[in-house]
Write a protein that holds these residues in place. Structure first.
Motif, PDB file in Angstrom:
ATOM      1  N   ILE A 202     -14.978 -32.970  49.671  1.00 40.48           N
ATOM      2  CA  ILE A 202     -15.627 -33.435  50.899  1.00 40.48           C
ATOM      3  C   ILE A 202     -14.707 -33.107  52.075  1.00 40.48           C
ATOM      4  O   ILE A 202     -13.503 -33.329  52.007  1.00 40.48           O
ATOM      5  N   THR A 203     -15.275 -32.570  53.141  1.00 34.90           N
ATOM      6  CA  THR A 203     -14.503 -32.297  54.346  1.00 34.90           C
ATOM      7  C   THR A 203     -14.183 -33.630  55.033  1.00 34.90           C
ATOM      8  O   THR A 203     -15.043 -34.491  55.117  1.00 34.90           O
ATOM      9  N   PRO A 204     -12.929 -33.831  55.521  1.00 34.32           N
ATOM     10  CA  PRO A 204     -11.803 -32.896  55.617  1.00 34.32           C
ATOM     11  C   PRO A 204     -10.755 -33.070  54.527  1.00 34.32           C
ATOM     12  O   PRO A 204      -9.567 -32.863  54.767  1.00 34.32           O
ATOM     13  N   ALA A 205     -11.204 -33.456  53.315  1.00 37.07           N
ATOM     14  CA  ALA A 205     -10.274 -33.681  52.202  1.00 37.07           C
ATOM     15  C   ALA A 205     -10.395 -32.629  51.110  1.00 37.07           C
ATOM     16  O   ALA A 205      -9.699 -32.709  50.097  1.00 37.07           O
ATOM     17  N   SER A 206     -11.230 -31.624  51.290  1.00 35.73           N
ATOM     18  CA  SER A 206     -11.537 -30.696  50.192  1.00 35.73           C
ATOM     19  C   SER A 206     -10.332 -29.933  49.690  1.00 35.73           C
ATOM     20  O   SER A 206     -10.259 -29.561  48.503  1.00 35.73           O
ATOM     21  N   GLU A 207      -9.354 -29.669  50.561  1.00 36.49           N
ATOM     22  CA  GLU A 207      -8.163 -28.923  50.114  1.00 36.49           C
ATOM     23  C   GLU A 207      -7.370 -29.684  49.065  1.00 36.49           C
ATOM     24  O   GLU A 207      -6.619 -29.081  48.298  1.00 36.49           O
ATOM     25  N   ILE A 208      -7.523 -31.008  49.023  1.00 40.37           N
ATOM     26  CA  ILE A 208      -6.821 -31.775  47.989  1.00 40.37           C
ATOM     27  C   ILE A 208      -7.375 -31.413  46.620  1.00 40.37           C
ATOM     28  O   ILE A 208      -6.623 -31.133  45.680  1.00 40.37           O
ATOM     29  N   ALA A 209      -8.687 -31.397  46.488  1.00 41.48           N
ATOM     30  CA  ALA A 209      -9.300 -30.998  45.226  1.00 41.48           C
ATOM     31  C   ALA A 209      -8.965 -29.545  44.895  1.00 41.48           C
ATOM     32  O   ALA A 209      -8.685 -29.200  43.737  1.00 41.48           O
ATOM     33  N   GLU A 210      -9.000 -28.678  45.908  1.00 45.19           N
ATOM     34  CA  GLU A 210      -8.698 -27.266  45.681  1.00 45.19           C
ATOM     35  C   GLU A 210      -7.270 -27.085  45.182  1.00 45.19           C
ATOM     36  O   GLU A 210      -7.020 -26.344  44.213  1.00 45.19           O
ATOM     37  N   ALA A 211      -6.318 -27.777  45.827  1.00 52.28           N
ATOM     38  CA  ALA A 211      -4.921 -27.664  45.407  1.00 52.28           C
ATOM     39  C   ALA A 211      -4.716 -28.276  44.030  1.00 52.28           C
ATOM     40  O   ALA A 211      -3.952 -27.753  43.206  1.00 52.28           O
ATOM     41  N   ALA A 212      -5.394 -29.401  43.760  1.00 51.17           N
ATOM     42  CA  ALA A 212      -5.272 -30.023  42.439  1.00 51.17           C
ATOM     43  C   ALA A 212      -5.791 -29.095  41.347  1.00 51.17           C
ATOM     44  O   ALA A 212      -5.210 -28.987  40.260  1.00 51.17           O
ATOM     45  N   ALA A 213      -6.911 -28.398  41.620  1.00 48.21           N
ATOM     46  CA  ALA A 213      -7.461 -27.455  40.648  1.00 48.21           C
ATOM     47  C   ALA A 213      -6.493 -26.321  40.368  1.00 48.21           C
ATOM     48  O   ALA A 213      -6.456 -25.772  39.255  1.00 48.21           O
TER      49      ALA A 213
ATOM     50  N   TYR B 154      -6.712 -49.571  73.394  1.00 42.52           N
ATOM     51  CA  TYR B 154      -7.327 -48.326  73.847  1.00 42.52           C
ATOM     52  C   TYR B 154      -7.773 -47.556  72.612  1.00 42.52           C
ATOM     53  O   TYR B 154      -6.965 -47.259  71.726  1.00 42.52           O
ATOM     54  N   GLY B 155      -9.061 -47.252  72.528  1.00 36.16           N
ATOM     55  CA  GLY B 155      -9.570 -46.559  71.344  1.00 36.16           C
ATOM     56  C   GLY B 155     -10.473 -45.402  71.696  1.00 36.16           C
ATOM     57  O   GLY B 155     -11.157 -45.410  72.715  1.00 36.16           O
ATOM     58  N   ARG B 156     -10.438 -44.383  70.862  1.00 30.79           N
ATOM     59  CA  ARG B 156     -11.379 -43.265  70.927  1.00 30.79           C
ATOM     60  C   ARG B 156     -12.083 -43.169  69.580  1.00 30.79           C
ATOM     61  O   ARG B 156     -11.476 -43.434  68.532  1.00 30.79           O
ATOM     62  N   VAL B 157     -13.335 -42.773  69.599  1.00 32.92           N
ATOM     63  CA  VAL B 157     -14.126 -42.667  68.367  1.00 32.92           C
ATOM     64  C   VAL B 157     -14.894 -41.359  68.369  1.00 32.92           C
ATOM     65  O   VAL B 157     -14.817 -40.572  69.304  1.00 32.92           O
ATOM     66  N   GLY B 158     -15.643 -41.139  67.293  1.00 31.62           N
ATOM     67  CA  GLY B 158     -16.470 -39.944  67.217  1.00 31.62           C
ATOM     68  C   GLY B 158     -15.725 -38.685  66.848  1.00 31.62           C
ATOM     69  O   GLY B 158     -16.276 -37.591  66.909  1.00 31.62           O
ATOM     70  N   GLY B 159     -14.461 -38.818  66.461  1.00 28.60           N
ATOM     71  CA  GLY B 159     -13.645 -37.641  66.169  1.00 28.60           C
ATOM     72  C   GLY B 159     -12.817 -37.181  67.356  1.00 28.60           C
ATOM     73  O   GLY B 159     -12.142 -36.155  67.280  1.00 28.60           O
ATOM     74  N   ASN B 160     -12.857 -37.925  68.464  1.00 27.51           N
ATOM     75  CA  ASN B 160     -12.039 -37.612  69.634  1.00 27.51           C
ATOM     76  C   ASN B 160     -10.638 -38.186  69.477  1.00 27.51           C
ATOM     77  O   ASN B 160     -10.477 -39.316  69.016  1.00 27.51           O
TER      78      ASN B 160
ATOM     79  N   GLY C 287     -17.499 -41.760  61.430  1.00 20.55           N
ATOM     80  CA  GLY C 287     -18.639 -42.428  60.842  1.00 20.55           C
ATOM     81  C   GLY C 287     -19.225 -43.393  61.844  1.00 20.55           C
ATOM     82  O   GLY C 287     -18.890 -43.322  63.021  1.00 20.55           O
ATOM     83  N   PRO C 288     -20.112 -44.318  61.405  1.00 23.15           N
ATOM     84  CA  PRO C 288     -20.566 -44.576  60.038  1.00 23.15           C
ATOM     85  C   PRO C 288     -21.584 -43.552  59.550  1.00 23.15           C
ATOM     86  O   PRO C 288     -21.937 -42.630  60.279  1.00 23.15           O
ATOM     87  N   GLY C 289     -22.028 -43.754  58.308  1.00 18.30           N
ATOM     88  CA  GLY C 289     -22.930 -42.778  57.700  1.00 18.30           C
ATOM     89  C   GLY C 289     -22.206 -41.463  57.505  1.00 18.30           C
ATOM     90  O   GLY C 289     -21.008 -41.406  57.259  1.00 18.30           O
ATOM     91  N   LEU C 290     -22.940 -40.364  57.632  1.00 15.77           N
ATOM     92  CA  LEU C 290     -22.316 -39.051  57.492  1.00 15.77           C
ATOM     93  C   LEU C 290     -21.462 -38.711  58.696  1.00 15.77           C
ATOM     94  O   LEU C 290     -20.512 -37.936  58.595  1.00 15.77           O
ATOM     95  N   GLY C 291     -21.767 -39.271  59.871  1.00 15.76           N
ATOM     96  CA  GLY C 291     -20.921 -39.074  61.040  1.00 15.76           C
ATOM     97  C   GLY C 291     -20.651 -37.613  61.320  1.00 15.76           C
ATOM     98  O   GLY C 291     -21.566 -36.811  61.463  1.00 15.76           O
ATOM     99  N   ASN C 292     -19.378 -37.269  61.388  1.00 14.06           N
ATOM    100  CA  ASN C 292     -18.981 -35.869  61.521  1.00 14.06           C
ATOM    101  C   ASN C 292     -17.675 -35.649  60.774  1.00 14.06           C
ATOM    102  O   ASN C 292     -17.212 -36.539  60.057  1.00 14.06           O
ATOM    103  N   ILE C 293     -17.068 -34.490  60.936  1.00 11.53           N
ATOM    104  CA  ILE C 293     -15.843 -34.191  60.184  1.00 11.53           C
ATOM    105  C   ILE C 293     -14.605 -34.282  61.061  1.00 11.53           C
ATOM    106  O   ILE C 293     -13.530 -33.856  60.666  1.00 11.53           O
ATOM    107  N   GLY C 294     -14.747 -34.839  62.269  1.00 15.84           N
ATOM    108  CA  GLY C 294     -13.600 -35.021  63.147  1.00 15.84           C
ATOM    109  C   GLY C 294     -12.707 -36.154  62.662  1.00 15.84           C
ATOM    110  O   GLY C 294     -13.149 -37.068  61.962  1.00 15.84           O
TER     111      GLY C 294
END
Length: 350
Positions: free
Chosen positions: A28-39, A325-331, A107-114
């Protein structure tokens, strides 16, 4: 050994050096490289990599491998961790150690990959049902992605509990120099594990206690170890706090931005310091209270609506004013953006 490495890949290298030999997960993005490296790496050291058909399957495979005494891990991002919550609760209830990586996205839900930090409540407060806690570490660099993964395995085994490496998409995707000592940590003996031999066959690993008194006894036992962890395991980093008049608090990628913000504020004549929690549970509340004892104001910055903010307010107990002070949405906020916010709140001109 020094090398240029991506944060997600550093996690796998740290896990292998920690003696982990089993990885079950789903990309799953943005964690897919972990599975790729583990493989790529796990088979090279005689380990097992398996891409499950879903995150639900993966976390239950983790349960089985841990019950057999293996050091085992999985990794995902917000939507995948949501699917794993029941399994994580089962692991905690059965007192099974494992490491789970959450590379947070919007997020929540699928949100985005930021990059975001909106999974704090789910991981730090325990997203599944029941009275349990996750041990949670929060790396802020590629080096710490490896080192804190290794620490997570040690703490998971020490307390027989799931340990979470909670990071964000920025730290997972960035590339930095990584220094590794090529010596493997040994997994401790696990006489409680089920290995199918005559000596261990009576062992039963379960999280179900049908009698109310038995379940209460189990929960009291878990509560006692969590109290021990709260005393022994809080970790934090303090920068320029000795003479600080304002204290900035953040973890993950935010803490790196705040480090530069502290430098920028000091050039403006504002004595700023940085408090960075390294463990999010147990939270380093005592260290934070001490660091904030002489400051005029505490500024909390998160990539969320303010989730860690609650733990900070509890730690400070109303003794110091707290600003958020907070930013959301991948910002992700810039140094100048946070600096302007701080200066405005303390009545200084930019």
């Amino acid at each position: 050994m020094r090398q240029l490495c991506k944060g997600n890949v550093a996690i796998v290298k740290g896990a292998i050096l920690a003696g982990c030999r089993a990885y079950y997960g789903y990309p799953i993005t943005p964690a897919s490289e972990i599975a790729e490296a583990a493989a790529f790496y796990f088979p090279q050291v005689g380990g097992t990599f398996l891409q499950a058909e879903s995150e639900v399957s993966a976390i239950n495979m983790v349960y089985g491998a841990s019950a057999a005494g293996m050091r085992v891990m999985s990794a995902s991002s917000g939507p995948g961790l949501s699917l794993m919550q029941e399994g994580i609760s089962y692991l905690a209830g059965a007192e099974l150690p494992c490491v789970i990586v959450d590379v947070m996205r919007g997020g929540p839900g699928l949100g985005n990959i930021g990059p975001e930090q909106g999974d704090y409540f789910a991981m730090v407060k325990g997203g599944g049902h029941g009275n349990y806690r996750n041990i949670v570490v929060a790396p802020a660099s590629v080096q710490e992605m490896a080192e804190l993964t290794m620490l997570a395995f040690e703490l998971a085994d020490k307390y027989r509990n799931p340990a979470i490496v909670l990071t964000d998409g920025f730290v997972g995707q960035m590339m930095e120099p990584l220094d590794l000592q090529l010596s493997e940590l040994k997994s401790p003996d696990k006489p409680w594990a089920v290995k199918g031999t005559p000596e261990t066959r009576p062992n039963v690993i379960t999280s179900i206690y049908l009698e109310t008194d038995e379940l209460e006894e189990q929960q009291r036992k878990m509560e006692a170890k969590y109290l021990r962890a709260q005393q022994a395991e809080p970790r934090s980093e303090l920068i320029n706090t000795d003479d600080a008049e304002v204290l900035l608090v953040g973890y993950g990628i935010v803490s790196r931005i705040l480090f530069s913000t502290v430098e920028a504020l000091r050039k403006e004549g504002v004595k700023a310091g940085l408090f960075r929690p390294i463990t999010l549970w147990p939270y380093p509340s005592k260290s934070l209270a001490e660091a904030a004892r002489k400051v005029e104001k505490v500024f909390v910055v998160e990539l969320s609506n303010g989730q860690m903010l609650e733990d900070i307010r509890l730690a400070l107990d109303g003794n110091v004013p707290v600003d958020f002070y907070g930013r959301v949405g991948g910002n992700v906020p810039s140094v100048a953006e946070i600096q302007e916010h701080v200066l405005a709140r303390i009545g200084a001109a930019v």
